[in-house]
Design an enzyme around this catalytic site. Structure first.
Site, PDB file in Angstrom:
ATOM      1  N   GLU B  50       0.816  -1.230   0.000  1.00  0.00           N
ATOM      2  CA  GLU B  50       0.000   0.000   0.000  1.00  0.00           C
ATOM      3  C   GLU B  50       0.841   1.267   0.000  1.00  0.00           C
ATOM      4  O   GLU B  50       0.382   2.317  -0.456  1.00  0.00           O
ATOM      5  CB  GLU B  50      -0.960   0.004   1.202  1.00  0.00           C
ATOM      6  N   PHE B 112     -11.370  -7.529  13.757  1.00  0.00           N
ATOM      7  CA  PHE B 112     -10.289  -7.971  12.872  1.00  0.00           C
ATOM      8  C   PHE B 112      -9.970  -6.866  11.861  1.00  0.00           C
ATOM      9  O   PHE B 112     -10.865  -6.326  11.224  1.00  0.00           O
ATOM     10  CB  PHE B 112     -10.687  -9.264  12.159  1.00  0.00           C
ATOM     11  N   GLN B 113      -8.712  -6.568  11.716  1.00  0.00           N
ATOM     12  CA  GLN B 113      -8.221  -5.513  10.811  1.00  0.00           C
ATOM     13  C   GLN B 113      -8.867  -4.161  11.094  1.00  0.00           C
ATOM     14  O   GLN B 113      -9.092  -3.362  10.188  1.00  0.00           O
ATOM     15  CB  GLN B 113      -8.402  -5.918   9.333  1.00  0.00           C
ATOM     16  N   LYS B 162     -17.566  -0.957   6.034  1.00  0.00           N
ATOM     17  CA  LYS B 162     -18.022  -1.919   5.030  1.00  0.00           C
ATOM     18  C   LYS B 162     -19.549  -1.952   4.880  1.00  0.00           C
ATOM     19  O   LYS B 162     -20.059  -2.008   3.761  1.00  0.00           O
ATOM     20  CB  LYS B 162     -17.503  -3.325   5.391  1.00  0.00           C
ATOM     21  N   MET B 474      24.400   9.116   2.254  1.00  0.00           N
ATOM     22  CA  MET B 474      24.271  10.382   2.976  1.00  0.00           C
ATOM     23  C   MET B 474      24.563  10.168   4.460  1.00  0.00           C
ATOM     24  O   MET B 474      25.156  11.020   5.122  1.00  0.00           O
ATOM     25  CB  MET B 474      22.871  10.969   2.767  1.00  0.00           C
TER      26      MET B 474
END
Lengths: 158, 577
Positions: B50, B112-113, B162, B474
């Protein structure tokens, strides 16, 4: 310097945490914060007391204004304004001290709203300094509990 | 006709003219994916992580000027996306992120999630929404695009549970316009302030224009060019502003700041009037604020009032869009007589002679600067160049002379390693006819490698220029200068065979170890129009980025390659990062 900042914002879930989050993320200081609905139920008014130099206060005002939920920001300190804070305090009394406590309540125009045998619950509204002076008029052991609302304020201009 | 929430959402995106969505499916967004699948007008790019979705949408937005769109699921979907959202936020990139959320009745139940997406993203978005009812979907999408693309742009998140994507309602027409009492995006600059600025500019003897990303995001490049030519003033550009004004033009002094050119930084230091245009006096620009532009007055043009007098107090603040303010300045200065600045230019030419970007080649090793110079030559300066973060980013900024806006795409504010590859993919999708190069390093490229797979799936041929020095360069440079050469954890002992790796993803890989092979390899890579080519170029591991303003220094404290000894400064200066 101490500033009172008045914020009108959308009465939306999460609006308060946007303001609180802004202050913590940018390291601005909050001395007190009060919030409640206005006569327009879709708007809330928040009053924030903060301490900082002019540059910091300018940033606070601008950053608040940038929040999408914020409709208006006013630094009340920059205008003629009225500020008030409400105190509820439980003050212990005994036969020895009752007269003295009542005299002090009179002196500050504080009101007894509940009286029990060992203690009074009193209310006092005023500027923060007045609340401080009132509390320091008692011995620490006389004050059982204190609850302050924090400052709210309005601009005097109509 | 009744539609479900997912269909209404997808139709709303369609109404906003969205052509590409970068995303990754999961439980909470399955209904949305089902609706998206049925929509022919929107192309979905299935990334492999993502973070790649947000960087992809970001690169797409920066290259095209349009709003990038990302779709992710709840929980880990949105937490993975956060780095990309913060990257877009720091650089004011318009983006709308749609995240699925667990069904409304489960919110707050540690489902969940489940994660508090609105809470987690609050400090790195311009605004965010949690949709509570199906009737809010269309209006929220309208608001989100409006907020993301107007004023000072930025990412806006819409979190949608949802159950709301499943619920059905009668379709209403998508709102054409939107009014928000708490958000006004059109700010007209004060005419009074512009008049004051005109007087100051006309009388300035040592003026300098300092243009930032606001000139690119605000599409003000044309006006900036006209204004600069008209006044004859020198101009320097920030890392985010490169290309707003052509770097090959004689009035351009190049980039300023920590790794800016000698002439740009010295001109800032010596100026009597600095005009900041869509730039925000970032710490990488100013160095030590106490030593910053000691003799200058400041005119600060910015659309965001909170940027004005944040780091440097503006003498003449002008709040407004860079494009409109510059046009107003052009109109008002047309017949103004300006002070003679020929002495100023003579002084600047003296500084130019220092040739601060000169570097010494050594036999047997490829200098990273040479790679960028050759990339410029082979692409005739016309490629879109994305970069990751580190030494290679600075060399790309210094040696590829960008002449056009939206040609240089990098994570300037947040400094996100891993940005370059997915951003290149997004840029190529937005500009399929342009050559796109991703300048990266062996550290950065490994942070988003998985997107090589996405790039094969959607045929987005990008040329990856990997400056492989085996080090986090760097970090190594700072350790050499400021930590007595104690190279703590900056050496990568085990690197993959990048050629085989590219090949395993179905791309072409070329390893370059000798300078004489460099140009033919670059030409070969850009001749492969249909393929992504991974050029793994072994570069000098000891090379450092110069000029450099050491931490705690001001613009006149610059150190030049091969001419100044880098010395550790006072310990107290280490507060600078």
């Amino acid at each position: 310097m101490r500033h009172i900042i008045s914020v009108i914002l959308e009465n939306e879930a999460g609006a308060l945490s946007r303001v609180a989050g802004l202050f913590s993320a940018r390291g601005f200081n909050i001395e007190s914060l009060t919030v409640a609905a206005t006569t327009d139920s879709t708007l809330s008014r928040m009053t924030i007391v903060s301490v900082g130099d002019d540059g910091i206060i300018e940033q606070i005002v601008k950053q608040l204004d940038k929040l999408i939920d914020v409709v208006k920001v006013v630094d009340l300190t920059a205008t003629e304004h009225i500020e008030r804070e409400l105190l509820l305090a439980k003050i212990s009394i005994s036969s020895d001290t009752q007269a003295d406590v009542e005299a002090k309540l009179d002196q500050f125009n504080a009101k007894i709203i509940d009286a029990a045998e060992e203690a009074y619950i009193v209310e006092l509204a005023g500027k923060s300094q007045k609340i401080k002076d009132f509390l320091s008029a008692f011995n620490a052991e006389q004050i059982i509990e204190v609850s302050r609302t924090g400052v709210t304020g309005v601009c005097q201009k109509i | 006709m009744k539609l479900n929430g997912a269909q209404i959402l997808v139709n709303s995106l369609k109404s906003e003219g969205v052509s590409h969505v970068f995303g990754y499916p999961g439980g909470a967004v399955l209904h949305i994916y089902d609706a998206l699948n049925a929509c022919e007008d929107i192309k979905h790019i299935l990334v492999r992580h993502e973070q790649g979705a947000t960087h992809g949408a970001d690169g797409y937005a920066r290259a095209s000027g349009k709003c990038g769109v990302t779709l992710v699921t709840s929980g880990p979907g949105i937490t993975n996306a956060v780095t990309g959202i913060a990257t877009a936020h720091m650089d004011s990139i318009p983006m709308v992120i749609i995240s699925g959320q667990v069904p409304s009745p489960l919110i707050g139940m540690d489902a969940f999630q489940e994660v508090d997406a609105v809470g987690i993203t609050r400090s790195c978005v311009k605004h965010n929404f949690l949709i509570k009812d199906i009737s809010e979907i269309a209006i929220t999408v309208k608001k989100a695009f409006h907020i993301a693309t107007t004023g000072r742009p930025g990412p806006v998140l819409i979190d949608i549970p949802k159950d709301i994507t499943i619920a059905k309602m009668e379709v209403e027409e998508y709102p054409k316009t939107i009014e928000m009492r708490s958000y006004k995006s059109t700010i007209k600059a004060s005419d009074h302030q512009i008049k004051k600025a005109v007087v100051m500019l006309a009388n300035s003897k040592r003026p300098i224009l300092y243009a930032g990303g606001g000139c690119i995001i605000g599409n003000a490049s044309k006006e900036l060019r006209e204004f600069t030519h008209m006044t004859g003033f020198p101009i320097t550009q920030t890392l985010m502003g490169l290309g707003a004004y052509p770097m090959t033009d004689n009035q351009s002094l190049g980039m300023l700041g920590m790794h800016g050119t000698y002439e740009a930084n010295m001109a800032m230091h010596g100026s009597d009037c600095v005009v900041a245009i869509g730039s925000r006096f970032d710490d990488r620009i100013t160095g030590n604020l106490e030593k910053f532009c000691p003799t200058a007055k400041f005119i600060h043009i910015d659309i965001d009032p909170s940027q004005i007098s944040k780091n440097v107090v503006a003498d003449i603040p002008i709040v407004g869009q860079t494009k409109q303010v510059l046009q107003a300045l052009i109109d008002q200065m047309k017949d103004k007589k300006l002070a003679d600045i020929s002495n100023w230019w003579s002084q600047i030419e003296e500084w130019r002679k220092v040739d601060s970007l000169a570097y010494k080649k050594s036999p047997g090793v490829i200098k990273p600067q040479t790679v960028i110079e050759m990339l410029y030559e082979v692409t005739k300066g016309k490629a879109i160049v994305t970069s990751d973060v580190g030494q290679h980013q600075m060399w790309a900024a210094q040696y590829y002379l960008f002449d056009e806006p939206r040609q240089w795409i990098n994570s300037g504010g947040l400094g996100t390693m891993g940005f370059g590859l997915p951003a290149a993919m997004g840029a190529k999708l937005a500009m399929p006819d342009r050559d796109v190069a991703c300048v990266t390093g062996d550290g950065s490229i490994q942070m988003m490698l998985q997107e090589l797979s996405t790039m094969l799936q959607y045929s987005t041929p990008v040329k990856i220029i990997n400056l492989n020095n085996g080090y986090l360069g760097m970090v190594r440079q700072w350790q050499e200068f400021f930590y007595e050469k104690r190279y703590a954890m900056s050496y990568m002992e085990a690197l993959p065979d990048f050629v085989k790796l590219a090949e395993s993803y179905g791309h072409m890989g070329i390893r370059v170890e000798k300078e004489e092979d460099l140009k033919p390899a670059l030409i070969e890579a850009f001749n492969q129009k249909e393929r992504t080519v991974f050029l793994d170029i072994v570069t000098d591991p000891s090379e450092n980025v110069f000029p450099m303003i050491p931490a705690g220094g001001g613009h006149s404290d610059m150190l030049l390659a091969g001419r100044d000894e880098m010395v550790s400064k006072d310990e107290t200066d280490f507060n600078a990062v």
